[in-house]
Every structure is written in C-alpha cells, then in structure tokens.
Write an enzyme that holds these catalytic residues in place. Structure first.
Site, short mmCIF file in Angstrom:
data_model
loop_
_atom_site.label_atom_id
_atom_site.label_comp_id
_atom_site.label_asym_id
_atom_site.label_seq_id
_atom_site.Cartn_x
_atom_site.Cartn_y
_atom_site.Cartn_z
N SER A 13 50.07 22.07 100.89
CA SER A 13 50.13 23.54 101.01
C SER A 13 50.91 24.20 99.87
CB SER A 13 50.79 23.92 102.35
OG SER A 13 52.07 23.29 102.42
N TYR A 138 68.14 16.05 92.86
CA TYR A 138 66.68 15.97 92.69
C TYR A 138 66.33 14.84 91.72
CZ TYR A 138 62.00 17.83 91.36
OH TYR A 138 60.66 18.01 91.11
N ASN A 167 57.24 21.80 83.61
CA ASN A 167 57.38 22.93 84.54
C ASN A 167 55.99 23.50 84.88
OD1 ASN A 167 58.21 25.44 85.71
ND2 ASN A 167 60.13 25.30 84.57
N HIS A 181 61.08 28.75 90.64
CA HIS A 181 61.20 28.44 89.22
C HIS A 181 61.10 29.73 88.40
CE1 HIS A 181 60.30 24.22 90.37
NE2 HIS A 181 61.04 23.96 89.31
N ARG A 211 61.10 25.52 77.02
CA ARG A 211 60.40 24.81 78.10
C ARG A 211 58.94 24.61 77.74
NH1 ARG A 211 64.93 24.35 79.36
NH2 ARG A 211 65.98 24.76 81.34
N ASP A 273 71.96 28.95 81.80
CA ASP A 273 70.80 28.61 80.98
C ASP A 273 70.18 27.28 81.42
OD1 ASP A 273 70.41 30.66 79.21
OD2 ASP A 273 71.61 29.77 77.60
P1 NAP Z 1 55.96 23.38 96.47
O1 NAP Z 1 55.01 24.45 96.09
O2 NAP Z 1 57.37 23.75 96.78
O3 NAP Z 1 55.35 22.62 97.71
C1 NAP Z 1 56.07 21.61 98.34
C2 NAP Z 1 55.18 20.96 99.35
O4 NAP Z 1 55.92 19.90 99.98
C3 NAP Z 1 54.73 21.91 100.48
O5 NAP Z 1 53.41 21.58 100.83
C4 NAP Z 1 55.68 21.56 101.61
O6 NAP Z 1 55.13 21.80 102.89
C5 NAP Z 1 55.84 20.07 101.40
N1 NAP Z 1 57.06 19.55 102.00
C6 NAP Z 1 58.35 19.82 101.64
N2 NAP Z 1 59.20 19.15 102.44
C7 NAP Z 1 58.44 18.44 103.32
C8 NAP Z 1 58.72 17.58 104.40
N3 NAP Z 1 59.99 17.30 104.76
N4 NAP Z 1 57.69 17.05 105.08
C9 NAP Z 1 56.41 17.35 104.74
N5 NAP Z 1 56.07 18.14 103.73
C10 NAP Z 1 57.07 18.70 103.04
O7 NAP Z 1 56.02 22.25 95.38
P2 NAP Z 1 55.10 22.03 94.08
O8 NAP Z 1 55.66 22.90 93.01
O9 NAP Z 1 53.67 22.11 94.46
O10 NAP Z 1 55.48 20.54 93.69
C11 NAP Z 1 54.62 19.46 93.97
C12 NAP Z 1 55.21 18.20 93.36
O11 NAP Z 1 55.32 18.39 91.95
C13 NAP Z 1 56.63 17.88 93.85
O12 NAP Z 1 56.74 16.50 94.06
C14 NAP Z 1 57.52 18.33 92.70
O13 NAP Z 1 58.71 17.58 92.66
C15 NAP Z 1 56.63 18.07 91.51
N6 NAP Z 1 56.91 18.89 90.32
C16 NAP Z 1 56.91 20.26 90.44
C17 NAP Z 1 57.19 21.01 89.30
C18 NAP Z 1 57.21 22.52 89.35
O14 NAP Z 1 57.53 23.15 88.34
N7 NAP Z 1 56.86 23.15 90.45
C19 NAP Z 1 57.46 20.37 88.07
C20 NAP Z 1 57.42 18.98 88.01
C21 NAP Z 1 57.14 18.25 89.16
P3 NAP Z 1 55.32 23.24 103.63
O15 NAP Z 1 54.50 24.23 102.81
O16 NAP Z 1 54.75 23.03 104.97
O17 NAP Z 1 56.79 23.53 103.59
P1 GDP Z 2 64.11 24.21 84.89
O1 GDP Z 2 62.99 24.34 83.90
O2 GDP Z 2 64.06 22.95 85.68
O3 GDP Z 2 65.45 24.44 84.26
O4 GDP Z 2 63.93 25.32 85.99
P2 GDP Z 2 63.48 26.84 86.03
O5 GDP Z 2 62.02 26.95 86.13
O6 GDP Z 2 64.29 27.42 87.14
O7 GDP Z 2 63.87 27.49 84.61
C1 GDP Z 2 65.20 27.73 84.32
C2 GDP Z 2 65.33 28.47 83.00
O8 GDP Z 2 64.79 29.80 83.12
C3 GDP Z 2 66.81 28.64 82.65
O9 GDP Z 2 66.98 28.69 81.25
C4 GDP Z 2 67.12 30.00 83.29
O10 GDP Z 2 68.26 30.62 82.68
C5 GDP Z 2 65.84 30.76 82.97
N1 GDP Z 2 65.60 31.90 83.90
C6 GDP Z 2 65.57 33.20 83.54
N2 GDP Z 2 65.39 34.00 84.61
C7 GDP Z 2 65.26 33.17 85.68
C8 GDP Z 2 65.05 33.40 87.08
O11 GDP Z 2 64.95 34.52 87.56
N3 GDP Z 2 64.95 32.29 87.88
C9 GDP Z 2 65.03 31.02 87.36
N4 GDP Z 2 64.88 29.98 88.20
N5 GDP Z 2 65.29 30.77 86.05
C10 GDP Z 2 65.39 31.83 85.24
#
Ligand code: NAP
Ligand code: GDP
Length: 317
Positions: A13, A138, A167, A181, A211, A273
C-alpha cells in the site's frame, strides 16, 4: 509444467508498492497473480501474523517492501522505532524459508551506507563503517537484510536478494511534514503555502546537500526485472546515473516550477542538512541494463505535483 507464479508484495500500500501495482496491472502479465499486502493484512512485526499471511497465499515469489520508512527528521528523532525493521525482516525471511518461497527481493537504501566513505558508493561498501548518525537505527536494521540473505543462501540455498534504491518519490508518497522525505514534504508545504496565499516557500537546511532521486514508476520496472532476471544474492543499486545527482536547492526550484510558483524560496538553516551526499554508482545496473531510460527529473517532479494536486484530500498527510 505449471509455471504460474504467485507474487506477494509486502508493503503493497506504500509509495513503491502502489507503483508496482500500477505497472503490473497495466502490463496484464500472464501466469502471474499479484497480491499487495498492507499492515491491515498482517502486522509483520508479529511472527505468527507473518506466517499466517504466507500460509494463506503460499507465494512463489516475494517483493518485500514493508518497513518503517521516514525522511531525515523522522529518523533523527526515532532511531529506536526504526529498529522495528529488524523484526519485520526476520519474520518475512523466516516465513519465506519455511513456506518454500523460490525468490525474495528485499529493499535496502543508499542512505544506509557508511557516512565516511569513498565516492561513488558501490554495492561492496554496505558494511564498511558506521552509517550517518541521523539514521543509525534504520541503517543497521536494513544492513542486516544482506547478512540474512547471505546466511539463508549458505545454509539452505535460498534465493533471497536485495536492491538498494536511492531516494524514491512519486504518487502515493508520504506527505506528512514531520515524517515524509524531502520531495513529498516540499510538495505538501508549497501546496499549503499557495492555498494560504503565502509568498514565501520555506525549504529546510542550507539547500546544498546532494541527492539522487528515482521516480517510483521507474523503480517499479526495475523491481520486476530484479524479481525475474537478476540471479545474484549480493545487492544491486537501483539509482539514476551519478550525473543526475541534484542539490536540494535545485529540487526546490523544480518543485516551484511544477507549481508555477514564482515567489520567494527561503532556506531555514536552523534545520539539519543530514548527510552531505550519498552519491551511488549504478555501474552494476548499467552492466545488466545499459539502455534503461529513467524518466527525466523535471517530468517526474511535475507528474508527482500534478498527482498531489488531484489527490491531496485522500493522500497520506
Ligand atoms: P511507505 O510508502 O512508507 O510504505 C511502507 C509500507 O510498509 C506500507 O505498505 C505499510 O503498510 C507497510 N508496513 C509498515 N510497517 C508494517 C508492518 N509492521 N507490518 C506490515 N506492513 C507494514 O514506504 P516506501 O517508500 O514505499 O518504501 C518501500 C521500501 O523501499 C522500504 O523497504 C524502504 O525502506 C525502501 N526505500 C524507500 C526509499 C524512499 O525514499 N521512500 C528509499 C530507499 C529505499 P500500511 O500502509 O498499512 O501502513
Ligand atoms: P535523506 O535523503 O535520507 O537525507 O532524506 P530526506 O528525503 O528527508 O532528505 C533530506 C534532505 O532534504 C536534507 O538535506 C534536508 O535538509 C532537506 N530538506 C529540505 N526541506 C525538507 C523537508 O521539508 N523535509 C525533509 N525530510 N527534508 C528536507
């Protein structure tokens, strides 16, 4: 021979899960049934609930996305909560082993690499030193996935692997200003500012950090490729090219442009930052898929902004 596949996507989801769901629905793939599970289906911190989910669906393949995920400011305050990911990953991999899943692809992140490192970062460096202090919970939880994958392979021959995205952003992101994020947070903040008639858009930090960002729709395609075509246990970085790395300042201008916002952008330097950069090499990915085309950044940002404008009432705020 029956070659039909049942693919269970944990975290189905979320941002990445929704992009994969959209992709496979559009593609109408044959001999594949996809199940997108959320926390409502099972709390994966609980072993019994996890095992029941796997016993119910009997997946042949798993894309394991479920995790506690957050931006810089969520990580800084909640390292202990992010260690919940240890339980989720242990349970998913153990249940996968016990129910005979043929292949699991789990998810690391470029933000779990060592803080003090050489650039560009590559797949061999995951464990070479402490992560940035802002997200040690994390990072260590995610790094253990790679250890588990290697150990399950060594003892049982399991095909459990992992990907390392940079990201991610796109539709269905987390737009909560405290936990999101940077891209969804900036989209949400500017949307609120414009709606309130404000003429000052605030971006946290100096705007100088760099990034790499990947559009969730591009990542979805790469995930499906990894599930069916990538046969290594070692992780693979799924990132745009190094030349596509941008500053937060550049990002803020792209978000402003997508909203057609021409007023002031200010940088609140009292806010953190985080790590200055995490530049990752996608050379391994390029060795497999030299011609993969990423969506141009400004188009992907524009599509994400347009999605939020249309869906802000139901979006995760
Ligand atoms: P997300 O939008 O926050 O979604 C997280 C998902 O995990 C949701 O479906 C949530 O379910 C589920 N979840 C969380 N805790 C749970 C639990 N205890 N039991 C069952 N389900 C659970 O995350 P995303 O951004 O899509 O990330 C997906 C993957 O990519 C993750 O492993 C993350 O670490 C990795 N990743 C993300 C980023 C990024 O920038 N977003 C970057 C690098 C890697 P509900 O909706 O029901 O809460
Ligand atoms: P990261 O890439 O894992 O560090 O995570 P983020 O996606 O949260 O990005 C963080 C970077 O964006 C840092 O340099 C923050 O200072 C900058 N940033 C600027 N405005 C925001 C904001 O409103 N939220 C977040 N999460 N980061 C911000």
């Amino acid at each position: 021979m029956n070659d039909s596949k049942l693919i269970l996507v944990t975290g189905g989801s979320g941002l990445v899960g929704k992009a994969i769901e959209e992709l496979v629905t559009l593609q109408k793939r044959e001999n594949e049934k996809w199940i997108f599970a959320s926390r409502k289906d099972a709390n994966l911190c609980d072993y019994k609930a996890t095992k029941d989910l796997f016993t119910k669906y009997k997946p042949t393949h798993v894309i394991h996305l479920a995790a506690k995920v957050g931006g810089l400011f969520d990580n800084i305050s909640n390292n202990l909560d992010f260690l919940d990911n240890l339980h989720i990953n242990d349970n998913v991999l153990q249940a996968s082993y016990e129910t005979g899943v043929k292949k699991v692809v789990s998810c690391l992140s470029t933000c779990i690499f060592p803080d003090k490192t050489n650039y560009p970062i590559d797949e061999t460096m995951v464990h070479y030193g402490p992560p940035h202090d802002s997200n040690f919970g994390y990072s260590y939880a995610k790094r253990m996935i790679d250890i588990l994958n290697r150990a399950y392979y060594q003892k049982h021959g399991c095909q459990f692997t992992s990907v390392i995205p940079c990201n991610v952003f796109g539709p269905h992101d987390n737009y909560n200003l405290k936990s999101g994020h940077v891209i969804p947070a900036l989209i949400r903040r500017l949307y609120d500012d414009i709606t309130a008639g404000k003429t000052q858009f605030t971006v946290y930090g100096s705007g100088k950090p760099l990034r790499q960002f990947i559009y969730s729709k591009d990542l979805a395609k790469l995930f499906v490729w990894v599930l069916f075509e990538y046969n290594e246990i070692e992780p693979i970085i799924l990132s745009v090219d190094e030349s596509e790395e941008v500053s937060i300042q550049h990002l803020a201008r792209e978000v402003a442009k997508a909203f057609d916002y021409n007023d002031e952008i200010v940088f609140d330097t009292t806010k953190a930052d985080g790590q200055y950069k995490k530049t990752a090499s996608n050379a391994k990915l390029r060795s497999y898929l030299p011609n993969f085309e990423f969506t141009p950044f400004s188009i992907a940002v524009k599509e994400s902004v347009d999605w939020y404008k249309k869906n802000h009432e139901s979006a995760r705020n």
